[in-house]
Design an enzyme around this catalytic site. Structure first.
Site, PDB file in Angstrom:
ATOM      1  N   HIS A   1      93.925  28.720  22.654  1.00 38.51           N
ATOM      2  CA  HIS A   1      95.239  29.177  22.189  1.00 38.51           C
ATOM      3  C   HIS A   1      95.741  28.022  21.315  1.00 38.51           C
ATOM      4  O   HIS A   1      94.945  27.148  20.913  1.00 38.51           O
ATOM      5  CB  HIS A   1      96.130  29.450  23.410  1.00 38.51           C
ATOM      6  CG  HIS A   1      97.368  30.234  23.133  1.00 38.51           C
ATOM      7  ND1 HIS A   1      98.442  29.690  22.480  1.00 38.51           N
ATOM      8  CD2 HIS A   1      97.703  31.524  23.418  1.00 38.51           C
ATOM      9  CE1 HIS A   1      99.403  30.601  22.368  1.00 38.51           C
ATOM     10  NE2 HIS A   1      98.978  31.739  22.928  1.00 38.51           N
TER      11      HIS A   1
ATOM     12  N   GLU B   1      94.570  33.579   9.218  1.00 38.74           N
ATOM     13  CA  GLU B   1      94.972  34.959   8.922  1.00 38.74           C
ATOM     14  C   GLU B   1      96.013  35.033   7.816  1.00 38.74           C
ATOM     15  O   GLU B   1      97.222  35.032   8.084  1.00 38.74           O
ATOM     16  CB  GLU B   1      95.536  35.623  10.187  1.00 38.74           C
ATOM     17  CG  GLU B   1      94.505  35.879  11.245  1.00 38.74           C
ATOM     18  CD  GLU B   1      95.035  36.695  12.428  1.00 38.74           C
ATOM     19  OE1 GLU B   1      96.248  36.962  12.489  1.00 38.74           O
ATOM     20  OE2 GLU B   1      94.211  37.061  13.286  1.00 38.74           O
TER      21      GLU B   1
ATOM     22  N   GLU C   1      87.858  35.818  15.652  1.00 46.68           N
ATOM     23  CA  GLU C   1      88.918  36.010  16.662  1.00 46.68           C
ATOM     24  C   GLU C   1      89.018  37.488  17.023  1.00 46.68           C
ATOM     25  O   GLU C   1      89.107  38.346  16.141  1.00 46.68           O
ATOM     26  CB  GLU C   1      90.262  35.518  16.111  1.00 46.68           C
ATOM     27  CG  GLU C   1      91.360  35.447  17.165  1.00 46.68           C
ATOM     28  CD  GLU C   1      92.713  35.061  16.568  1.00 46.68           C
ATOM     29  OE1 GLU C   1      92.853  33.928  16.061  1.00 46.68           O
ATOM     30  OE2 GLU C   1      93.627  35.916  16.614  1.00 46.68           O
TER      31      GLU C   1
HETATM   32  C1  IDC Z   1      99.515  34.764  19.526  1.00 42.93           C
HETATM   33  C2  IDC Z   1      99.556  34.269  20.941  1.00 42.93           C
HETATM   34  C3  IDC Z   1     100.993  34.303  21.450  1.00 42.93           C
HETATM   35  C4  IDC Z   1     101.872  33.516  20.496  1.00 42.93           C
HETATM   36  C5  IDC Z   1     101.721  34.060  19.067  1.00 42.93           C
HETATM   37  C6  IDC Z   1     102.505  33.272  18.041  1.00 42.93           C
HETATM   38  O1  IDC Z   1      98.712  35.051  21.748  1.00 42.93           O
HETATM   39  O2  IDC Z   1     101.053  33.756  22.739  1.00 42.93           O
HETATM   40  O3  IDC Z   1     103.203  33.640  20.899  1.00 42.93           O
HETATM   41  O4  IDC Z   1     100.354  34.003  18.702  1.00 42.93           O
HETATM   42  O5  IDC Z   1     102.075  31.961  17.996  1.00 42.93           O
HETATM   43  C7  IDC Z   1      96.535  36.655  15.920  1.00 42.93           C
HETATM   44  C8  IDC Z   1      96.686  35.201  15.726  1.00 42.93           C
HETATM   45  C9  IDC Z   1      96.987  34.497  17.027  1.00 42.93           C
HETATM   46  C10 IDC Z   1      97.901  35.339  17.880  1.00 42.93           C
HETATM   47  C11 IDC Z   1      97.129  36.605  18.285  1.00 42.93           C
HETATM   48  C12 IDC Z   1      97.888  37.532  19.215  1.00 42.93           C
HETATM   49  O6  IDC Z   1      95.577  34.616  15.083  1.00 42.93           O
HETATM   50  O7  IDC Z   1      97.602  33.267  16.716  1.00 42.93           O
HETATM   51  O8  IDC Z   1      98.217  34.608  19.052  1.00 42.93           O
HETATM   52  N1  IDC Z   1      96.787  37.319  17.063  1.00 42.93           N
HETATM   53  O9  IDC Z   1      99.088  37.941  18.647  1.00 42.93           O
HETATM   54  N2  IDC Z   1      96.161  37.534  15.011  1.00 42.93           N
HETATM   55  C13 IDC Z   1      96.219  38.766  15.546  1.00 42.93           C
HETATM   56  C14 IDC Z   1      96.607  38.643  16.863  1.00 42.93           C
END
Ligand code: IDC
Length: 338
Positions: A77, A181, A266
């Site tokens: 994370h 992303e 991811e």
């Molecule tokens: C999410 C984490 C969450 C956090 C959020 C913002 O799971 O706890 O609050 O980011 O920082 C992505 C991203 C990834 C995201 C994940 C889920 O690369 O950073 O993590 N996600 O939302 N892309 C699609 C989904």
């Protein structure tokens, strides 16, 4: 006396007779032994010390001998929040119990990440060293997200990757993911502009390094990729099974038909928020599709946050079976069989 002698001879040659037939008609015990041996070879063959710098050949990922290769592993994370969980012991469990060969370091750029606090670089370096020591691949991920367009911090990115790629220029372990992303209307042309600045910096230091490039719409539009003018580039596709289904798989198919080499750097078993579900039937469909196409996979995420994509139960720190969330239990099996 004669009879005793005959029995003695028979006892002596029996194992030879049995093992002689073994190659064609192995006993269950022999079979298990062979399987174990093959498993050991496979395991050994899964790591950087055997595979060296990975390369891209058409849509295939191969090792330095030209043999097919698949990266499989887990992502952190945000390192700014969960650094303490990324101990050598936990990463080692991912290698030995989970059968993975890569660990991805999500270095957020914003949200108190690198742009806000440069000292996070020391943590990243320390983690890279640990992963190298464990003979695994490590992805250094420039985790843009709320800063939607990678061109926003091109100079900072060049400076960061220059330092990392010169420090680790001889290490095949280190893989560079230059923009997690892109989103908020970022086009592939923007990504191209950014990549054409950052890739030469990395390659100038480490010419053989493998580089992963993000794609528009949170790394979903792999169908919009036009290949960059560099070797050994993978384009990334991210999915969260509760949100992304057939439509996104079709984009992946289009990319492969266009001869675009892709990686899933991811994915989550939750929806796109990182929470809800989990959606195992949909994930199964993805995994089957990706496995068939020998596509590398990295799952989100090793943390103990109260969200369904987290691998650990809330409040736990050690990566053992007891502490696994439902996502963790499922993902462990996925990797063991991938
Ligand atoms: C999410 C984490 C969450 C956090 C959020 C913002 O799971 O706890 O609050 O980011 O920082 C992505 C991203 C990834 C995201 C994940 C889920 O690369 O950073 O993590 N996600 O939302 N892309 C699609 C989904």
């Amino acid at each position: 006396m004669k009879k005793v002698f005959k029995i003695f001879i028979l006892l002596l040659i029996l194992p030879i007779l049995v093992s002689g037939c073994g190659s064609k008609n192995e006993s269950p015990r022999e079979k298990r032994k062979t399987e174990k041996k093959e498993q050991k070879i496979m395991e050994k063959n899964s790591y950087p010390s055997y595979n060296g710098f990975l390369k891209v050949d058409g849509t295939r990922l191969v090792n330095d001998k030209g043999e097919d290769f698949i990266l499989k592993g887990v992502s952190t994370h945000g390192i700014q929040w969960f650094y303490d969980l990324y101990t050598k012991e936990n990463i080692m469990s991912l290698k030995t119990d989970w059968n993975t060969n890569v660990f991805r370091l999500a270095m957020y750029t914003k949200e108190n990440g690198y742009i806000d606090d440069k000292s996070i670089k020391d943590k990243v370096i320390s983690l890279i060293d640990t992963v190298i020591e464990l003979d695994m691949y490590v992805i250094v991920d420039w985790h843009i997200l709320s800063d939607n367009n990678p061109t926003m911090y091109t100079n900072e990115s060049k400076e960061f990757f220059n330092e990392i790629s010169s420090k680790y220029k001889d290490k095949p372990n280190v893989i560079y993911e230059i923009c997690n992303e892109p989103n908020g209307g970022t086009t592939f042309d923007d990504i191209k502009t950014y990549a054409n600045e950052v890739i030469p910096v990395i390659r100038n230091n480490s010419p053989k390094s493998l580089i992963i490039v993000g794609t528009p719409t949170w790394s979903q539009d792999v169908d919009k990729v036009e290949k960059l003018n560099y070797d050994n580039i993978l384009y990334t596709l991210h999915f969260y099974s509760g949100t992304h289904k057939d439509d996104l798989r079709n984009k992946a198919k289009t990319a492969l038909n266009n001869n675009i080499p892709i990686i899933v750097s991811e994915f989550g078993v939750s929806d796109a928020s990182g929470n809800n579900g989990i959606y195992l039937e949909e994930t199964d469909k993805w995994i089957e599709f990706l496995k068939q196409n020998k596509i590398s996979i990295i799952s989100w995420s090793l943390c103990n946050k109260n969200e369904s994509s987290a691998i650990l139960k809330e409040g736990t720190n050690i990566l053992n079976d007891e502490n696994l969330s439902s996502a963790g239990t499922y993902l462990k099996e996925v990797f063991k069989n991938y």
